[in-house]
Every structure is written in structure tokens, then in C-alpha cells.
Design a protein around this motif. Structure first.
Motif, PDB file in Angstrom:
ATOM      1  N   PRO A 290       0.834  -1.250  -0.075  1.00 14.85           N
ATOM      2  CA  PRO A 290       0.154  -0.113  -0.046  1.00 14.85           C
ATOM      3  C   PRO A 290       0.745   1.068   0.079  1.00 14.85           C
ATOM      4  CG  PRO A 290      -0.698  -1.514   1.689  1.00 14.85           C
ATOM      5  CD  PRO A 290       0.715  -2.199   1.099  1.00 14.85           C
TER       6      PRO A 290
ATOM      7  N   GLU B 149       2.718   4.675   0.930  1.00 12.24           N
ATOM      8  CA  GLU B 149       2.908   5.112   2.478  1.00 12.24           C
ATOM      9  C   GLU B 149       2.737   6.530   2.590  1.00 12.24           C
ATOM     10  OE1 GLU B 149       3.972   3.353   5.135  1.00 12.24           O
ATOM     11  OE2 GLU B 149       3.965   1.420   4.382  1.00 12.24           O
ATOM     12  N   ASP B 150       2.588   7.146   3.540  1.00  9.68           N
ATOM     13  CA  ASP B 150       2.572   8.466   4.023  1.00  9.68           C
ATOM     14  C   ASP B 150       4.091   9.028   4.081  1.00  9.68           C
ATOM     15  OD1 ASP B 150      -0.236   8.526   3.916  1.00  9.68           O
ATOM     16  OD2 ASP B 150      -0.529   8.528   6.031  1.00  9.68           O
TER      17      ASP B 150
ATOM     18  N   TYR C  37      -3.504   2.830   6.424  1.00 12.95           N
ATOM     19  CA  TYR C  37      -3.846   2.732   5.038  1.00 12.95           C
ATOM     20  C   TYR C  37      -5.062   2.807   4.769  1.00 12.95           C
ATOM     21  CZ  TYR C  37       0.765   0.504   5.468  1.00 12.95           C
ATOM     22  OH  TYR C  37       2.187   0.256   5.643  1.00 12.95           O
TER      23      TYR C  37
ATOM     24  N   GLN D  44      -7.716   1.956   1.646  1.00 19.87           N
ATOM     25  CA  GLN D  44      -6.821   1.435   0.510  1.00 19.87           C
ATOM     26  C   GLN D  44      -6.225  -0.089   0.722  1.00 19.87           C
ATOM     27  OE1 GLN D  44      -4.127   3.876  -2.378  1.00 19.87           O
ATOM     28  NE2 GLN D  44      -4.532   5.182  -0.380  1.00 19.87           N
ATOM     29  N   LEU D  45      -6.079  -0.253   2.110  1.00 11.70           N
ATOM     30  CA  LEU D  45      -5.691  -1.691   2.468  1.00 11.70           C
ATOM     31  C   LEU D  45      -6.485  -2.998   1.935  1.00 11.70           C
ATOM     32  CD1 LEU D  45      -4.251  -3.359   4.594  1.00 11.70           C
ATOM     33  CD2 LEU D  45      -6.062  -3.136   6.314  1.00 11.70           C
TER      34      LEU D  45
END
Length: 537
Positions: free
Chosen positions: A387, A389-390, A465, A468-469
Motif C-alpha cells: 500500500p 505510504e505517507d 492505510y 486502500q488496505l
């Protein structure tokens, strides 16, 4: 084992997310494993056991196949003994178990081992035999196989909307909070080298080698949180961090854990390495299953017939030794065997051992001396890709959410030395269900549906996440352990029943991390090696 299918991201889960119904959610069949539960309930409820249909003889019978049992068998095999038998129990390796999604291994229990300190010489000897320590096993700084040393970035914390390096909150703290953090860290650094009036280190691993100076063991009479408040620690971020540590190490919150145990976590370990930084840990894609598997291989090299399937249902002393009633199950069929041996090593959790033998004759009464056991889950998510990442610290080996439901998640492919990210990975989410009384949690675990269980174990991942996870999850395997580990509550150091079992040296010996009051590899291995040494004389 039970299976129930449901669609991740179904209508109930998508409430409040407009337009999400058109996204490509995956339909998966979560797998829920409850190792040992059926056999444990049979013992608890005194279920019917068939009459023995055969008999096996051995010099020593080892009940269980967790780290304590494997350590005892390894020590016996190292001495050339071939007269022992390991009764594997309902799950090989117990809290060091692992699993696989195809060619991707993952942990179903403990996932790392700290660098062993000089006091843990038994672990160093073991790691040298397994090829994890390459040279200088008993020196101050051994040289380890670099493939086993956790790679950077090793840990990060999702704190106030962004990722930071390390688990202790450090960004945006007030000067007072930052000073409290520093004061606590300075204190535990000092405690690492302090000794009691008996000359021993105040805090050591194994616990049996720690000082018994009453000025310090008195800390076992109060909770860690109480002691912190008495010392003037008020920082909310510091208390969260120390509470997290207690849940992660002991399965219970810092307002339940012994103050002595709380400090022991920080001040007991001081392992170093020639080729790793202080504080590094050892890890493998499937966690400590790699060590359990290595120990079994070493044992089988000496004694190819060392292991037998089955679980001990009864242990008795006889005029000539011991007798064990063993239950073997294959599908729906069951049969019982009688095992006669000169001696037995009970390497099972004490809540099980107290069901198969009368431990009162050894000085242990389960009504007064049985530890409190923490329920845990380990949920493994097969991810088809990573996924997004920030901003902040990139994906690490261990990833924790500040004030999250669980204990964060570990990335099983982190040790992969390839330059590019693999196409698939496994996120292993750990959860100590410590918000309620353990008995209440076990009752909930027995009754909850798979979807409800999924929502609980996926809480940290969903917080990080979001929606979106579910686009990346390909499969889910959840391991539920209702009695995962003993928790060192106040008074555990002076538990007379545990002390009696530690000192027992007759036809029946005891070897399990429960004897130390909490569940880690070094403690389990210590008692296993000690029992084997008594067998060897």
C-alpha cells in the motif's frame, strides 16, 4: 480450525465511504487457527480418553515441543543421548510457530530475539550451534550472521498523523515531556550496570540470575504505573510508551504488571555484537520458527526417532519411573498409548500441566500459584504489493501505531536482500487483547465471528492505510491463542509454587517459561537446558 468466507470491504465495512463500492475489493476466505484449544478443553472438561492400545518405552519423555522442550532435547542430543522421546503436543514449537503463504513464510508467534547478553550463555551456545553466531560466542561482542540481524529501517511509530523513527514518541513534545523521557532513559541505563547486595546484577536474563536484594525486589509489590507516578513521571506519551512495552512483552497493561518486571524489560538485556549496533535484534521471515526448526534438525541428526506425535493427557509417577498417557489424533479417529520412562520433563504451560498431573505434591497449587495468562492474536495478511505510504520514515521491519488497538505489524520480507521490493509480502499484525479481563476476552474469542475478529486484528493496519488496505489483501490467516503467555503481575517473584517447581529434581522435572513468570525465548531455553543438565547429572 474453522473457516468462514466474507468479502473484505463489504457493505457494512464501507459505510461512510461514498463511491467505494466501485473499487476492486478482494473476496477472501480468512483462516482462523486456534492451536491446542480442542485438546485443552478436553483436559479441562475431563473428556473421555480411549484405553491405551500400545506401549512405548524411553529413558526420558519430554512433554511438549515448545522452546523449553526443544532446548532440553537439544542439550541431551549434544551429549550424545538417544534414549529420550519428545511428545510434540497439539502444535510444534508453540509460541515460536510459523506458517506459509506459498513460498512466503510468516510468524504465528514470537518474531525476534534480542542480542543475548553474557548471562544468557545457554542461548549463545545454541546460536553458535545453529550457525547464527559465527565466532566469539561467549565473548563480549560475538560476530553474528548478518542475514539474521534486523536491517534498517528497523522500527517506526505512526504518531499524530505521520511516521517517526523509533517507538518512543519524540516529535512535537513539550520541554517537560522531553525531559521526562530523558530522565527515564538515563535511569534504566544506570540500572543496567547496578548490582544488588548479593553481588548479582539487579536485572538479568534469565530472571533466575537477577539479584534478590530486598530493596529492589520490593518493587514487585506494586504495579509499574503506580511506581512511575510515585517517581513523578506524568508524561502521557511516556506512559503510553511504557504501557505499550508491557503489552508487547507481557500481554498486560502497565497498571497490571509488576513494577519490577516493568524495569526488568529495560535494564536486563545488554547483548552486543561485533557487527551490529547495541540494541539490535535477530529476526527471520517466519520469526522464531527458524530457531525451532534448526533445533529440531540438530536433534534429529543425533536421534532420528526423537519425536512422536501426540499430547500427554496424564502423567503419573510409578515405582520404577513415570507413566504418561498419550492421545494421538488423526482426523476424527483417536487412539491412546502408554509411555513408560525413567524420568519426565514437563515442558508444557502450567495451566496444562496442572490438568495432567497433581502438582500439589510438588508444592504447586493451581488455585493459588497459577499465573495469569494473556490472550493474543497474530494475524498474517498476504499482500499483493505494498500500500502507498505517507510521508516520513519509510516502511520498516516493525511498525507501531500510537494509541492503536494492537501492537503494530511486522513485514516478513524485510530481511530480503534484493534491491527491489518483492511483488508480494506478508504483514504480521500482533495484538495483546489486554483491554478487558483475560477470562472475558477468552469468552469473546470463543464466540466472536470471523468478520468481527478480522475488524479487531486489522485495526492498526486500517488506521494507517484506510480504505486502500483492502485492495491489497489477498489472504488472511489469524492465529488465536487464548492462553498465549504468563503475565508477571505484582507478587510473581515471591510465588512459592513457581519456586517449588523450579527446585524440583526427581523423576519429574519442569521446564517452561512459566517458571520465570513471563514468556520469552531466553527464559524457556534456560529451563529446558537446566532440566536436561539434571538428567545428565
Amino acid at each position: 480450525m474453522s473457516r468462514r468466507g466474507f468479502v473484505l470491504g463489504g457493505a457494512g465495512m464501507l459505510a461512510g465511504l461514498p463511491g467505494c463500492g466501485r473499487l476492486p475489493w478482494r473476496s477472501v476466505v480468512p483462516e482462523v487457527s486456534r492451536p491446542g484449544m480442542e485438546a485443552g478443553h478436553m483436559l479441562r472438561d475431563a473428556g473421555a480418553i480411549p484405553a491405551p492400545s500400545g506401549e512405548v518405552r524411553a529413558g526420558t519423555v519430554i512433554l511438549g515441543s515448545g522452546i523449553a522442550a526443544l532446548s532440553a532435547a537439544w542439550k541431551l542430543a549434544r551429549a550424545g543421548r538417544k534414549d529420550f522421546l519428545v511428545l510434540s503436543g497439539p502444535e510444534f514449537s508453540g509460541n515460536a510457530a510459523g506458517g506459509r503463504f506459498g513460498d512466503l513464510p510468516y510468524p504465528c508467534g514470537a518474531h525476534y530475539l534480542p542480542l543475548p547478553s553474557l548471562e544468557s550463555s545457554h542461548v549463545r551456545e545454541m546460536l553458535a550451534d545453529l550457525g547464527v553466531i559465527l565466532r566469539g560466542a561467549q565473548t563480549a561482542r560475538p560476530y553474528f550472521d548478518e542475514r539474521c540481524i534486523v536491517h534498517a529501517p528497523d522500527e517506526r511509530l505512526y504518531f499524530r498523523g505521520s511516521w517517526q523513527d523509533g517507538f518512543m514518541p519524540s516529535q512535537g513534545l513539550s520541554p517537560e515531556e522531553a525531559q521526562e523521557h530523558k530522565h527515564f532513559l538515563d535511569l534504566v541505563q544506570d540500572l543496567k550496570t547496578r548490582r544488588g547486595n548479593d553481588g548479582r546484577k539487579l536485572f538479568a536474563v534469565p530472571v533466575a540470575l537477577s539479584s534478590r536484594d530486598p530493596a529492589w525486589t520490593a518493587l514487585d509489590g506494586k504495579t509499574f504505573r503506580t511506581w512511575l507516578l510515585e517517581q513523578g513521571y506524568r508524561s502521557a506519551t511516556l506512559h503510553w510508551y511504557l504501557d505499550y512495552v508491557c503489552r508487547d512483552e507481557y500481554g498486560a497493561r502497565h497498571d497490571k504488571i509488576s513494577a519490577w518486571a516493568g524495569l526488568h524489560y529495560f535494564a536486563s538485556r545488554g547483548g552486543q555484537a561485533e557487527n551490529a549496533s547495541d540494541g539490535a535484534v535477530l529476526t527471520w521471515p517466519d520469526g522464531l520458527q527458524a530457531l525451532a526448526r534448526g533445533l529440531k534438525e540438530r536433534i534429529l541428526q543425533v536421534h532420528p526417532a526423537a519425536f512422536m506425535d501426540g499430547m500427554a493427557m496424564r502423567l503419573d509417577e510409578t515405582a520404577g519411573g513415570v507413566e504418561v498417557l498419550c492421545l494421538q489424533a488423526e482426523g476424527a479417529s483417536r487412539r491412546a498409548l502408554r509411555i513408560r520412562a525413567d524420568r519426565a520433563i514437563s515442558a508444557m504451560p502450567l495451566f496444562v500441566a496442572s490438568r495432567i498431573a497433581d502438582l500439589r505434591r510438588f508444592g504447586f497449587d493451581a488455585r493459588d500459584h497459577l499465573p495469569s495468562y494473556a490472550p493474543w492474536t497474530v494475524a498474517n495478511f498476504l499482500m499483493d504489493g505494498f500500500p502507498p505510504e505517507d510521508a516520513g520514515v519509510p516502511l520498516a521491519w516493525d511498525n507501531v501505531v500510537y494509541q492503536g488497538r494492537g501492537l503494530g505489524y511486522v513485514v516478513s520480507t524485510h530481511q530480503d536482500l534484493r534491491v527491489a521490493m518483492p511483488p508480494k509480502t506478508v504483514f504480521s499484525a500482533y495484538h495483546a487483547l489486554s483491554a478487558r479481563d483475560p477470562a472475558q476476552v477468552r469468552d469473546w474469542l470463543a464466540k466472536c465471528g470471523t468478520e468481527e475478529l478480522f475488524e479487531e486484528v486489522a485495526g492498526d493496519l486500517q488506521q494507517v492505510y484506510g480504505w486502500q488496505l483492502r485492495r491489497f489483501i489477498e489472504a488472511v490467516s489469524i492465529t488465536v491463542r487464548g492462553h498465549a503467555m504468563a503475565s508477571p503481575l505484582p507478587g510473581y517473584l515471591s510465588n512459592r509454587g513457581l519456586q517449588a517447581l523450579r527446585e524440583t529434581d526427581g523423576r519429574v522435572l519442569f521446564a517452561h517459561a512459566d517458571l520465570s513468570g513471563y514468556s520469552v525465548f531466553e527464559e524457556a531455553a534456560w529451563w529446558g537446558v537446566r532440566a536436561a543438565e539434571r538428567i545428565l547429572g
